[in-house]
Design a protein around this motif. Structure first.
Motif, PDB file in Angstrom:
ATOM      1  N   PHE A 112       0.859  -1.183   0.000  1.00  0.00           N
ATOM      2  CA  PHE A 112       0.000   0.000   0.000  1.00  0.00           C
ATOM      3  C   PHE A 112       0.895   1.233   0.000  1.00  0.00           C
ATOM      4  O   PHE A 112       1.871   1.291   0.763  1.00  0.00           O
ATOM      5  CB  PHE A 112      -0.900   0.023   1.242  1.00  0.00           C
ATOM      6  CG  PHE A 112      -1.989  -1.010   1.212  1.00  0.00           C
ATOM      7  CD1 PHE A 112      -3.219  -0.734   0.624  1.00  0.00           C
ATOM      8  CD2 PHE A 112      -1.787  -2.274   1.762  1.00  0.00           C
ATOM      9  CE1 PHE A 112      -4.225  -1.688   0.582  1.00  0.00           C
ATOM     10  CE2 PHE A 112      -2.787  -3.234   1.732  1.00  0.00           C
ATOM     11  CZ  PHE A 112      -4.010  -2.942   1.141  1.00  0.00           C
ATOM     12  N   LEU A 136      -6.997   1.875   7.591  1.00  0.00           N
ATOM     13  CA  LEU A 136      -6.234   1.028   6.654  1.00  0.00           C
ATOM     14  C   LEU A 136      -6.049  -0.372   7.240  1.00  0.00           C
ATOM     15  O   LEU A 136      -6.224  -1.376   6.545  1.00  0.00           O
ATOM     16  CB  LEU A 136      -4.878   1.668   6.322  1.00  0.00           C
ATOM     17  CG  LEU A 136      -3.997   0.846   5.373  1.00  0.00           C
ATOM     18  CD1 LEU A 136      -4.664   0.644   4.007  1.00  0.00           C
ATOM     19  CD2 LEU A 136      -2.630   1.501   5.188  1.00  0.00           C
ATOM     20  N   ILE A 152       3.916  -1.198   3.723  1.00  0.00           N
ATOM     21  CA  ILE A 152       3.235   0.100   3.647  1.00  0.00           C
ATOM     22  C   ILE A 152       4.275   1.210   3.561  1.00  0.00           C
ATOM     23  O   ILE A 152       5.228   1.243   4.351  1.00  0.00           O
ATOM     24  CB  ILE A 152       2.333   0.320   4.897  1.00  0.00           C
ATOM     25  CG1 ILE A 152       1.368  -0.851   5.075  1.00  0.00           C
ATOM     26  CG2 ILE A 152       1.569   1.629   4.773  1.00  0.00           C
ATOM     27  CD1 ILE A 152       0.568  -0.822   6.378  1.00  0.00           C
ATOM     28  N   LEU A 193      -3.070   4.590  -2.639  1.00  0.00           N
ATOM     29  CA  LEU A 193      -4.126   5.158  -1.801  1.00  0.00           C
ATOM     30  C   LEU A 193      -4.248   6.649  -2.100  1.00  0.00           C
ATOM     31  O   LEU A 193      -3.433   7.459  -1.650  1.00  0.00           O
ATOM     32  CB  LEU A 193      -3.791   4.937  -0.325  1.00  0.00           C
ATOM     33  CG  LEU A 193      -3.667   3.469   0.119  1.00  0.00           C
ATOM     34  CD1 LEU A 193      -3.038   3.370   1.500  1.00  0.00           C
ATOM     35  CD2 LEU A 193      -5.035   2.782   0.104  1.00  0.00           C
TER      36      LEU A 193
END
Ligand code: URA
Length: 274
Positions: A112, A136, A152, A193
């Motif tokens: 992500f 998240l 991430i 995102l």
């Protein structure tokens, strides 16, 4: 209701969104930029799907020091050391406490990518640990996996003052390090995102409406993986969790994006008791 409670709430189109995503979030002031808001109200244009940028045959692929290292933990460490106490862009003198490198599984199938650290991330040195990070986490859990299984990171590694949107120059200066992280981790899918992540990774300018709902073939720009078997991955775009906190009605759309990713990765949502 605890953050891990999980049951399904029907959507208007008959689908459902996991409760861990759907649950009402307390009203909070999030000053993180919401680039999605600009086009959030416009109808989805079925014919206006943005095409990925053609590969630039003139692009210079420089050899990076981590490319001779097969252990991804060591390779990521090399990139982190290369970043150092970074002063490459203006963000280093605009109040950031520390560089927020990235966190998670160095061999993750799923990555992500957000926009940039907020106050909590700047304080703790880890991406997505504030309210948006909590959502998240819930989104990841709803996909049947845990935060520890994914990786991430953000487009910029230093907190923009007042959580403003990072400038294009800041994104361009910082994102090569993210590209190198991606080439080391070699995920199967990257989820961008929000609009800043999507536009920077894809090097294209389009609205969230246009960018969502499909996969892109993605190769990290300017860097090659040392694994001849990894020739890039898929990239999907969804709403930024901070945007979803502000406009929870869009959670169903985000869940559709995540379900597309789950199908690609062969993931099944956990069973519920209802
Ligand atoms: N928003 C982001 O884009 N990244 C974070 O790490 C936290 C909030």
């Amino acid at each position: 209701m605890g953050i891990y409670d999980f049951y399904r709430r029907p959507l208007s189109d008959g689908a459902s969104v996991p409760e861990s995503i759907a649950m009402a979030e307390p009203e909070i002031a999030i000053s993180t930029s919401q680039p999605e808001l600009g086009d959030g109200m416009s109808p989805r244009k079925a014919t206006a799907v943005a095409a990925p940028v053609e590969e630039n045959i003139f692009e210079v692929i420089a050899l990076k020091p981590e490319q001779s290292v097969s252990d991804p933990v060591k390779a990521l460490k090399i990139i982190r050391e290369d970043l150092g106490d970074c002063t490459r862009c203006a963000l280093h003198k605009q109040g950031r406490k520390q560089v927020v490198f990235g966190v998670g599984n160095p061999k993750a199938d799923l990555m992500f990518v957000g926009e940039g650290p907020g106050a909590d991330e700047d304080a703790q040195g880890e991406p997505f640990v504030g309210r948006a990070g909590q959502l998240l986490n819930n989104m990841i859990k709803a996909m049947g996996i845990s935060r520890e299984q994914v990786y991430i990171a953000n487009i910029v590694k230093c907190r923009p003052p007042g959580n403003r949107t990072p400038e294009r120059e800041e994104c361009e200066t910082c994102s090569p390090f993210l590209m190198r992280q991606i080439a080391v981790i070699k995920p199967k899918v990257v989820v961008a995102l929000g609009a800043v992540a999507a536009k920077t990774l894809l090097a294209m300018s389009a609205s969230m409406m246009q960018l969502r709902g499909r996969f892109y073939d993605f190769k990290p720009a300017g860097v090659r993986s040392n694994d001849p078997n990894w020739d890039g991955c898929k990239l999907a775009v969804t709403y930024h969790p901070a945007f979803l906190l502000r406009d929870p009605r869009q959670k169903g759309e985000a869940w559709k994006d995540l379900q597309m990713v789950m199908r690609e990765l062969g993931l099944k949502a956990p069973k519920t008791n209802t």
